[in-house]
Design a protein around this motif. Structure first.
Motif, PDB file in Angstrom:
ATOM      1  N   ALA A  27      -0.175  18.280  76.109  1.00 15.47           N
ATOM      2  CA  ALA A  27      -1.131  17.876  75.265  1.00 15.47           C
ATOM      3  C   ALA A  27      -1.547  18.848  74.389  1.00 15.47           C
ATOM      4  O   ALA A  27      -2.238  18.744  73.354  1.00 15.47           O
ATOM      5  N   ALA A  28      -1.159  20.249  74.369  1.00 16.67           N
ATOM      6  CA  ALA A  28      -1.428  21.253  73.723  1.00 16.67           C
ATOM      7  C   ALA A  28      -0.569  21.095  72.388  1.00 16.67           C
ATOM      8  O   ALA A  28       0.641  20.903  72.501  1.00 16.67           O
ATOM      9  N   PRO A  29      -1.150  21.608  71.306  1.00 18.47           N
ATOM     10  CA  PRO A  29      -0.322  21.744  70.215  1.00 18.47           C
ATOM     11  C   PRO A  29       0.919  22.900  70.116  1.00 18.47           C
ATOM     12  O   PRO A  29       0.566  23.622  70.819  1.00 18.47           O
ATOM     13  N   PRO A  30       1.658  22.762  69.222  1.00 18.57           N
ATOM     14  CA  PRO A  30       2.831  23.656  69.187  1.00 18.57           C
ATOM     15  C   PRO A  30       2.222  25.085  69.072  1.00 18.57           C
ATOM     16  O   PRO A  30       2.963  26.126  69.599  1.00 18.57           O
ATOM     17  N   GLU A  31       1.347  25.304  68.353  1.00 17.95           N
ATOM     18  CA  GLU A  31       0.950  26.836  67.883  1.00 17.95           C
ATOM     19  C   GLU A  31       0.306  27.435  69.154  1.00 17.95           C
ATOM     20  O   GLU A  31       0.298  28.403  69.620  1.00 17.95           O
ATOM     21  N   ALA A  32      -0.503  26.610  70.043  1.00 12.97           N
ATOM     22  CA  ALA A  32      -1.131  27.160  71.375  1.00 12.97           C
ATOM     23  C   ALA A  32       0.117  27.467  72.338  1.00 12.97           C
ATOM     24  O   ALA A  32      -0.057  28.446  73.017  1.00 12.97           O
ATOM     25  N   VAL A  33       0.975  26.733  72.457  1.00 10.63           N
ATOM     26  CA  VAL A  33       2.190  26.738  73.423  1.00 10.63           C
ATOM     27  C   VAL A  33       2.940  27.914  72.828  1.00 10.63           C
ATOM     28  O   VAL A  33       3.092  28.930  73.833  1.00 10.63           O
ATOM     29  N   TYR A  34       3.462  28.043  71.480  1.00  5.20           N
ATOM     30  CA  TYR A  34       3.982  29.247  71.262  1.00  5.20           C
ATOM     31  C   TYR A  34       3.360  30.472  71.297  1.00  5.20           C
ATOM     32  O   TYR A  34       3.945  31.292  71.952  1.00  5.20           O
ATOM     33  N   ARG A  35       1.940  30.581  71.154  1.00  5.43           N
ATOM     34  CA  ARG A  35       1.048  31.584  71.387  1.00  5.43           C
ATOM     35  C   ARG A  35       1.306  32.228  73.024  1.00  5.43           C
ATOM     36  O   ARG A  35       1.447  33.456  73.129  1.00  5.43           O
ATOM     37  N   ALA A  36       1.134  31.087  73.797  1.00  7.07           N
ATOM     38  CA  ALA A  36       1.094  31.496  75.167  1.00  7.07           C
ATOM     39  C   ALA A  36       2.745  32.063  75.551  1.00  7.07           C
ATOM     40  O   ALA A  36       2.804  32.768  76.583  1.00  7.07           O
ATOM     41  N   LEU A  37       3.603  31.519  75.010  1.00  8.64           N
ATOM     42  CA  LEU A  37       5.027  31.894  75.314  1.00  8.64           C
ATOM     43  C   LEU A  37       5.320  33.101  74.540  1.00  8.64           C
ATOM     44  O   LEU A  37       5.896  34.087  75.479  1.00  8.64           O
ATOM     45  N   ALA A  38       5.322  33.605  73.317  1.00 11.65           N
ATOM     46  CA  ALA A  38       5.538  34.687  72.593  1.00 11.65           C
ATOM     47  C   ALA A  38       4.578  35.806  72.350  1.00 11.65           C
ATOM     48  O   ALA A  38       4.932  36.831  72.077  1.00 11.65           O
ATOM     49  N   THR A  39       3.250  35.575  72.382  1.00 13.23           N
ATOM     50  CA  THR A  39       2.431  36.623  71.975  1.00 13.23           C
ATOM     51  C   THR A  39       1.316  36.938  72.926  1.00 13.23           C
ATOM     52  O   THR A  39       0.956  37.997  73.123  1.00 13.23           O
ATOM     53  N   GLU A  40       1.541  35.834  74.010  1.00 18.57           N
ATOM     54  CA  GLU A  40       0.788  36.365  75.356  1.00 18.57           C
ATOM     55  C   GLU A  40       1.447  36.386  76.617  1.00 18.57           C
ATOM     56  O   GLU A  40       1.297  35.832  77.610  1.00 18.57           O
ATOM     57  N   VAL A  41       2.347  37.377  76.335  1.00 21.98           N
ATOM     58  CA  VAL A  41       3.548  37.615  77.482  1.00 21.98           C
ATOM     59  C   VAL A  41       2.854  37.848  78.759  1.00 21.98           C
ATOM     60  O   VAL A  41       3.369  37.289  79.748  1.00 21.98           O
TER      61      VAL A  41
END
Length: 162
Positions: A27-41
């Motif tokens: 349900a989360a937008p792509p920017e939130a998913v990407y942030r969790a993957l790539a910047t909040e390692v």
């Protein structure tokens, strides 16, 4: 003991002898998913159950990842396309059998949420390839469970106004 793997490029995603592809929606937008993957390692252990440690290295150009059971990876980030794609290659590991490994997370908008596709591309001797193929159901379950946990985390964060 860590072994150096064969360095591969992004084309390995399409050319690998073993390609396991899994997909799920959030349900989360792509920017939130990407942030969790790539910047909040460092947050990976909180939503991906197999991961016990994840941290960026080399100013974010690499990662160190540890899994339950003691498997360790040193990785190079191969693609970091905001809101779209995050991919990394394993450079060294203590996992037996693997010769090359590249993972890609592809994010596609899906309504107000995100369609997440994870490709696990690998090479190794025949017994490794056979074992990895046999592990497909378990890897798929692990991925789907992780995406659900990530979605719950991101939904709670959004509800809290973060």
């Amino acid at each position: 003991m860590a072994r150096r793997l064969r360095p591969v490029g992004l084309d390995f995603i399409d050319d690998a002898p073993v390609r396991l592809v899994f997909a799920a929606d959030t349900a989360a937008p792509p920017e939130a998913v990407y942030r969790a993957l790539a910047t909040e390692v460092e947050g990976w252990p909180s939503w991906f159950g197999a991961v016990t440690l994840a941290r960026p290295t080399h100013g974010g150009a690499g990662r160190e990842v540890r899994l339950k059971g003691g498997v360790r990876f040193q990785e190079t980030v191969m693609a970091a396309d905001p809101e779209r794609r995050y991919a990394y290659r394993v450079d060294t590991t203590n996992a037996p059998g693997v010769r090359a490994l590249l993972e890609e997370w592809w994010l596609t908008p899906a309504g107000s949420g995100t369609h997440v596709r994870w490709t696990f591309a690998a090479d190794g001797p025949a017994p490794f390839r056979l074992g990895l193929t046999a592990a497909r159901p378990g890897l798929g379950h692990s991925f789907r469970t992780a995406v659900r946990a990530l979605d719950r985390r991101l939904t709670a964060r959004r509800a809290a106004g973060h």
